[in-house]
Design an enzyme around this catalytic site. Sequence first.
Site, PDB file in Angstrom:
ATOM      1  N   HIS A   2       3.651   2.442  12.587  1.00  0.00           N
ATOM      2  CA  HIS A   2       2.832   3.617  13.017  1.00  0.00           C
ATOM      3  C   HIS A   2       3.364   4.775  13.681  1.00  0.00           C
ATOM      4  O   HIS A   2       2.695   5.236  14.498  1.00  0.00           O
ATOM      5  CB  HIS A   2       1.294   3.076  13.227  1.00  0.00           C
ATOM      6  CG  HIS A   2       0.683   2.112  12.482  1.00  0.00           C
ATOM      7  ND1 HIS A   2      -0.636   1.599  12.761  1.00  0.00           N
ATOM      8  CD2 HIS A   2       1.039   1.729  11.216  1.00  0.00           C
ATOM      9  CE1 HIS A   2      -1.143   0.944  11.703  1.00  0.00           C
ATOM     10  NE2 HIS A   2      -0.284   0.936  10.714  1.00  0.00           N
ATOM     11  N   GLU A  54      -4.791   1.890   2.815  1.00  0.00           N
ATOM     12  CA  GLU A  54      -4.931   0.611   3.360  1.00  0.00           C
ATOM     13  C   GLU A  54      -5.201   1.220   4.916  1.00  0.00           C
ATOM     14  O   GLU A  54      -5.924   0.471   5.751  1.00  0.00           O
ATOM     15  CB  GLU A  54      -3.609  -0.065   3.457  1.00  0.00           C
ATOM     16  CG  GLU A  54      -3.898  -1.492   3.942  1.00  0.00           C
ATOM     17  CD  GLU A  54      -3.190  -1.462   5.568  1.00  0.00           C
ATOM     18  OE1 GLU A  54      -3.889  -2.416   6.293  1.00  0.00           O
ATOM     19  OE2 GLU A  54      -2.703  -0.399   5.758  1.00  0.00           O
ATOM     20  N   GLU A  55      -4.463   2.196   5.399  1.00  0.00           N
ATOM     21  CA  GLU A  55      -4.517   2.303   6.766  1.00  0.00           C
ATOM     22  C   GLU A  55      -5.608   2.954   7.269  1.00  0.00           C
ATOM     23  O   GLU A  55      -5.810   2.559   8.753  1.00  0.00           O
ATOM     24  CB  GLU A  55      -3.405   3.651   7.209  1.00  0.00           C
ATOM     25  CG  GLU A  55      -2.020   2.988   6.836  1.00  0.00           C
ATOM     26  CD  GLU A  55      -1.342   1.909   7.849  1.00  0.00           C
ATOM     27  OE1 GLU A  55      -1.958   1.626   8.431  1.00  0.00           O
ATOM     28  OE2 GLU A  55      -0.120   1.633   7.671  1.00  0.00           O
ATOM     29  N   ASP A  85       6.177   0.424   6.644  1.00  0.00           N
ATOM     30  CA  ASP A  85       4.973   0.200   6.438  1.00  0.00           C
ATOM     31  C   ASP A  85       4.390   1.372   5.680  1.00  0.00           C
ATOM     32  O   ASP A  85       4.032   2.471   6.129  1.00  0.00           O
ATOM     33  CB  ASP A  85       4.126   0.404   7.942  1.00  0.00           C
ATOM     34  CG  ASP A  85       2.654  -0.086   7.645  1.00  0.00           C
ATOM     35  OD1 ASP A  85       2.212  -0.572   6.674  1.00  0.00           O
ATOM     36  OD2 ASP A  85       1.788   0.010   8.600  1.00  0.00           O
ATOM     37  N   ASP A  98       3.093  -6.424   3.289  1.00  0.00           N
ATOM     38  CA  ASP A  98       2.793  -5.372   4.154  1.00  0.00           C
ATOM     39  C   ASP A  98       3.282  -5.749   5.741  1.00  0.00           C
ATOM     40  O   ASP A  98       2.300  -5.609   6.573  1.00  0.00           O
ATOM     41  CB  ASP A  98       1.058  -5.124   4.013  1.00  0.00           C
ATOM     42  CG  ASP A  98       1.010  -3.733   4.796  1.00  0.00           C
ATOM     43  OD1 ASP A  98       1.762  -3.262   5.433  1.00  0.00           O
ATOM     44  OD2 ASP A  98      -0.302  -3.796   5.258  1.00  0.00           O
ATOM     45  N   HIS A 121       0.810  -1.172   0.063  1.00  0.00           N
ATOM     46  CA  HIS A 121       0.118  -0.150  -0.091  1.00  0.00           C
ATOM     47  C   HIS A 121       0.839   1.058  -0.046  1.00  0.00           C
ATOM     48  O   HIS A 121       1.810   1.247   0.770  1.00  0.00           O
ATOM     49  CB  HIS A 121      -1.041   0.071   1.000  1.00  0.00           C
ATOM     50  CG  HIS A 121      -0.521   0.027   2.470  1.00  0.00           C
ATOM     51  ND1 HIS A 121      -0.087   1.296   3.059  1.00  0.00           N
ATOM     52  CD2 HIS A 121      -0.379  -0.955   3.309  1.00  0.00           C
ATOM     53  CE1 HIS A 121       0.189   0.737   4.486  1.00  0.00           C
ATOM     54  NE2 HIS A 121      -0.031  -0.573   4.772  1.00  0.00           N
TER      55      HIS A 121
HETATM   56 ZN   LIG Z   1       0.812  -1.517   6.160  1.00  0.00          ZN
END
Ligand SMILES: [Zn+2]
Length: 474
Positions: free
Chosen positions: A432, A333-334, A299, A361, A287
């Site tokens: 994140h 995606e998030e 990520d 991912d 993503h």
């Molecule tokens: Zn991800």
Amino acid sequence: MLLKHKLRAWVAGAAMLAALPATAQQNHATDSVTIRKFYDNALTSYESYENLRYLTKNIGARLSGSPQAAAAVEWSRQVMEKMGLDRVYLQEVMVPYWVRGDKEVARILSGRNGGVDVNILALGSSVGTGAQGLSAQVIEVKNFEELEKLGKKKVKGKIVFFNRPFDNTHVNTGSAYGGAVDQRGGGPVAAAKLGAVAVLVRSMTNDIQDVAHTGNTRYEEGVEKIPAAAISTKGAEQLSALLKDDADLKFYMRMTCETRPDVLSYNVIGEIKGSEKPDEIIVVGGHLDSWDVGEGAHDDGTGCVQSIEVLRLFKEQGIRPKRTIRAVMFMNEENGLRGGRKYAEEAKAKGEKHVAALESDAGGFTPRGFGIDGNDSQYAKVLTWKSLLTPYGLHDLARGGGGADIGPLKGQGTVALIGFKPDSQRYFDYHHTHIDTFETVNRREMQLGAASMAALVYLISEYGLDGNGAEAVK
Ligand SMILES: [Zn+2]
């Protein structure tokens, strides 16, 4: 007698082999040479590493709807345009646009112990606290049952503090994440139903760190939307300890995040057409969006550049796949999964046949294997390739897996959903956060991953995933 028996079996086997159409025979001698070339090229190339550098350093964090996300779309389109693929195109998708606003402020205010600043990050989709911020007493819980038991009387007007840590006895950190993340997703609704004014969630990480880990949360129609933030694990430990000493302490938090109107964005797709079965599609993807802190390196910058790298490895080796290979950079995606849903929707509307979809991912770390969500015969087929994959450390070929973006394809024909599995030990140190940066990615580990993905995609493009895995192997 025994020899005769063996001979007869061999003759029968050879006859069966000759009777099979040429394409159904697996030629592992050739495959092994091809796969070696993928790794040789990947390990000596700096191209995808430089792609990652551009994506993370020049574009940076790229939350859906942001100007940086738009830049990432245009950049990845141009990168693939330059590769001389058969087709590069964009797929329109409307995405949510949430903005964090000012840097969050958070402070534990204890009459007995004074003030202690802690790190928080608003959870994605959260409402703000208002410019003045809010302060309230805190009630700590480990799970939803505990919260329910407390009831409205004890929760009303307070900040609910979900403090269930990762279960660090899990060897795979993804399992620990899976066992804790319900607090982040479901915390605000459960707390608001009992009259809470805000929610704090212990950050999703194995470590005790000063860094807060954001991530998306959910609201429910008809339930009041209350502000929700992740507190660093170090802050969570401090808050928990101080609460034991002073149950009446207050917590001050200020967040100015808000959700703005949806924005037009895109999935970015590059394609190499199959030579024999162009209508059979294999997706390899990651993503393109990331959280708005850090650089979205592990990520999922690595998943994107690895997917592009798979196409480059085919092009560079002069290998024309038998089936069509698509690298897909999914958007959103998030905090919405709109890109993944859109891709599946369009695939269905066009009646496309997807053989397999592979997603990276889980970080750009050393490859360990693949998780396969498919039927028995598809799994058996992948296992026939085990001896080709294990020399590269790909020992973990287990059932189950896939990925968030490819999930919506499930049930379309017999598509197998496959998750690339890198080593999981460091992923949740960075996940994140503002420390998910380019510097934390090791070029060789990431490139081994890209070559691993190319190897599996190659085998699927050569042999498909039908046929019980029972066909002859040369
Ligand atoms: Zn991800």
